[in-house]
Design a protein around this motif. Sequence first.
Motif, PDB file in Angstrom:
ATOM      1  N   GLU A  18       0.879  -1.213  -0.006  1.00 21.74           N
ATOM      2  CA  GLU A  18       0.015  -0.124  -0.035  1.00 21.74           C
ATOM      3  C   GLU A  18       0.946   1.326  -0.246  1.00 21.74           C
ATOM      4  OE1 GLU A  18      -4.050  -1.246   2.368  1.00 21.74           O
ATOM      5  OE2 GLU A  18      -2.272  -0.566   3.748  1.00 21.74           O
ATOM      6  N   SER A  19       0.475   2.048  -0.843  1.00 19.46           N
ATOM      7  CA  SER A  19       1.098   3.341  -0.657  1.00 19.46           C
ATOM      8  C   SER A  19       1.118   4.163   0.737  1.00 19.46           C
ATOM      9  CB  SER A  19       0.538   4.564  -1.675  1.00 19.46           C
ATOM     10  OG  SER A  19      -0.791   4.615  -1.520  1.00 19.46           O
ATOM     11  N   ARG A  20       2.113   4.783   1.017  1.00 27.40           N
ATOM     12  CA  ARG A  20       2.084   5.554   2.211  1.00 27.40           C
ATOM     13  C   ARG A  20       0.959   6.496   2.438  1.00 27.40           C
ATOM     14  NH1 ARG A  20       7.980   8.010   3.209  1.00 27.40           N
ATOM     15  NH2 ARG A  20       7.028   8.392   5.183  1.00 27.40           N
ATOM     16  N   MET A  25      -3.920   7.659   5.191  1.00 29.51           N
ATOM     17  CA  MET A  25      -5.389   7.972   5.219  1.00 29.51           C
ATOM     18  C   MET A  25      -6.152   7.071   6.054  1.00 29.51           C
ATOM     19  SD  MET A  25      -5.697  10.739   3.857  1.00 29.51           S
ATOM     20  CE  MET A  25      -7.418  10.759   3.877  1.00 29.51           C
ATOM     21  N   LYS A  26      -5.733   5.628   5.967  1.00 22.79           N
ATOM     22  CA  LYS A  26      -6.619   4.684   6.760  1.00 22.79           C
ATOM     23  C   LYS A  26      -6.399   4.970   8.460  1.00 22.79           C
ATOM     24  CE  LYS A  26      -6.708   0.981   3.337  1.00 22.79           C
ATOM     25  NZ  LYS A  26      -6.302  -0.790   3.302  1.00 22.79           N
ATOM     26  N   LYS A  27      -5.083   5.344   8.797  1.00 28.69           N
ATOM     27  CA  LYS A  27      -4.879   5.555  10.138  1.00 28.69           C
ATOM     28  C   LYS A  27      -5.628   6.840  10.706  1.00 28.69           C
ATOM     29  CE  LYS A  27      -0.293   3.640  10.272  1.00 28.69           C
ATOM     30  NZ  LYS A  27       1.188   3.755  10.584  1.00 28.69           N
ATOM     31  N   LEU A  28      -5.698   7.801   9.782  1.00 24.75           N
ATOM     32  CA  LEU A  28      -6.344   9.186  10.089  1.00 24.75           C
ATOM     33  C   LEU A  28      -7.973   8.813  10.291  1.00 24.75           C
ATOM     34  CD1 LEU A  28      -4.682  11.724   7.879  1.00 24.75           C
ATOM     35  CD2 LEU A  28      -4.331  11.406  10.314  1.00 24.75           C
ATOM     36  N   VAL A  29      -8.390   8.052   9.316  1.00 26.31           N
ATOM     37  CA  VAL A  29      -9.789   7.676   9.442  1.00 26.31           C
ATOM     38  C   VAL A  29     -10.177   6.897  10.562  1.00 26.31           C
ATOM     39  CG1 VAL A  29     -11.856   6.584   8.326  1.00 26.31           C
ATOM     40  CG2 VAL A  29     -10.247   7.844   7.018  1.00 26.31           C
ATOM     41  N   ARG A  30      -9.194   6.091  11.119  1.00 31.14           N
ATOM     42  CA  ARG A  30      -9.544   5.170  12.210  1.00 31.14           C
ATOM     43  C   ARG A  30      -9.436   6.109  13.649  1.00 31.14           C
ATOM     44  NH1 ARG A  30      -6.841   0.930   9.330  1.00 31.14           N
ATOM     45  NH2 ARG A  30      -5.021   1.657  10.411  1.00 31.14           N
ATOM     46  N   ASN A  31      -8.660   7.178  13.512  1.00 28.64           N
ATOM     47  CA  ASN A  31      -8.187   8.039  14.642  1.00 28.64           C
ATOM     48  C   ASN A  31      -9.715   8.933  15.009  1.00 28.64           C
ATOM     49  OD1 ASN A  31      -7.247  10.512  16.190  1.00 28.64           O
ATOM     50  ND2 ASN A  31      -5.414   9.070  16.283  1.00 28.64           N
ATOM     51  N   LYS A  32     -10.138   9.069  15.914  1.00 26.67           N
ATOM     52  CA  LYS A  32     -11.359   9.904  16.172  1.00 26.67           C
ATOM     53  C   LYS A  32     -11.228  11.177  16.285  1.00 26.67           C
ATOM     54  CE  LYS A  32     -14.202   6.359  18.746  1.00 26.67           C
ATOM     55  NZ  LYS A  32     -14.832   6.045  20.006  1.00 26.67           N
ATOM     56  N   SER A  33      -9.969  11.540  16.809  1.00 25.59           N
ATOM     57  CA  SER A  33      -9.509  12.944  16.877  1.00 25.59           C
ATOM     58  C   SER A  33      -9.322  13.410  15.473  1.00 25.59           C
ATOM     59  CB  SER A  33      -8.104  13.031  17.573  1.00 25.59           C
ATOM     60  OG  SER A  33      -7.532  14.534  17.816  1.00 25.59           O
ATOM     61  N   SER A  34      -8.370  12.687  14.630  1.00 26.59           N
ATOM     62  CA  SER A  34      -8.108  13.429  13.304  1.00 26.59           C
ATOM     63  C   SER A  34      -9.556  13.385  12.293  1.00 26.59           C
ATOM     64  CB  SER A  34      -7.121  12.518  12.846  1.00 26.59           C
ATOM     65  OG  SER A  34      -7.496  11.208  12.444  1.00 26.59           O
TER      66      SER A  34
END
Length: 305
Positions: A18-20, A25-34
């Motif tokens: 997967e591209s960086r 983006m996946k990590k940001l979507v899973r993070n409620k704050s972001s």
Amino acid sequence: MGSTAKQQPDREEVAAPESRFKNLMKKLVRNKSSLIGGIILIIFTLIALSTLLSQFRILPFDLMTHDPTSTDVLNDFESPSSEHWFGTDHNGRDIYSRIIYGTHLTLYVGVLSVAIGAVFGIVLGLFAGYYGRIIDSVIMRVSDVLLAFPGILLALAIVSALGPSLNNVIIALSIYNIPVFARITRASVLEVKSVEYVEAVRALGAKDGKIIFQHILPNVGSPIIVQASLQVATSILSAAGLSFLGLGVQPPTPEWGAMLNSGRSYMWDNPHLTLFPGIALVLIVLGFNMLGDGLRDALDPRSKK
């Protein structure tokens, strides 16, 4: 020949990594704050873009219900109603339309001042961290002098010398942002420049410019991105503070800090004059701070989330 040709064994299909960006983006979507911060900023960005596009009649609709600069003294200090959603100010101007119009000014000042400061600060930090010695000493001592002043005081001094205007506010905030990014970049370069792949590229005879901008810079971007997001929030608050003091955007141009300043004399009898601009300012700063926290968690390789 009677023998049949041997068939090649099936190659195992190796999934492309997967591209960086996609992984980020996946990590940001899973993070409620972001996620919450990103939604807030997307809304404000769409409002700013719609305001600009509607001025050039590109969009068939306009979010502003009234002219943000037109006065109507016969309808001053109106409370929120169906005609004026956020009420009117002491000059009868529609507060809702003024907040909508001021959105693009707020984002423009915050993002542009950080972008200018980041460009100069990153370049200075790269050279200070890579070359060290006298270059490092000079750049860091100047940065220490600038960072010794609180951001708002330094910006206040610069704007006072240059004169109150939107462009001078951007210049002042950009100057303050330069040492912030210079120090962060320098610290990251000191960690990266001695790793094996940089030493290998240097041993192959690569020039300093190629090593700095092609091999070191791409690997020091994570802390810079996080700081940029947080720094936009700081710049927005500083710009609003300067406008509140009368040194930023000048009337009758709608700007949230200036709106707070003009409404503070009437806030006890007409709290809506300062309530809605204050809420807008809090929300956009909160959005950048929450996005910055989410970016820090997503880009930190030591994070377990």
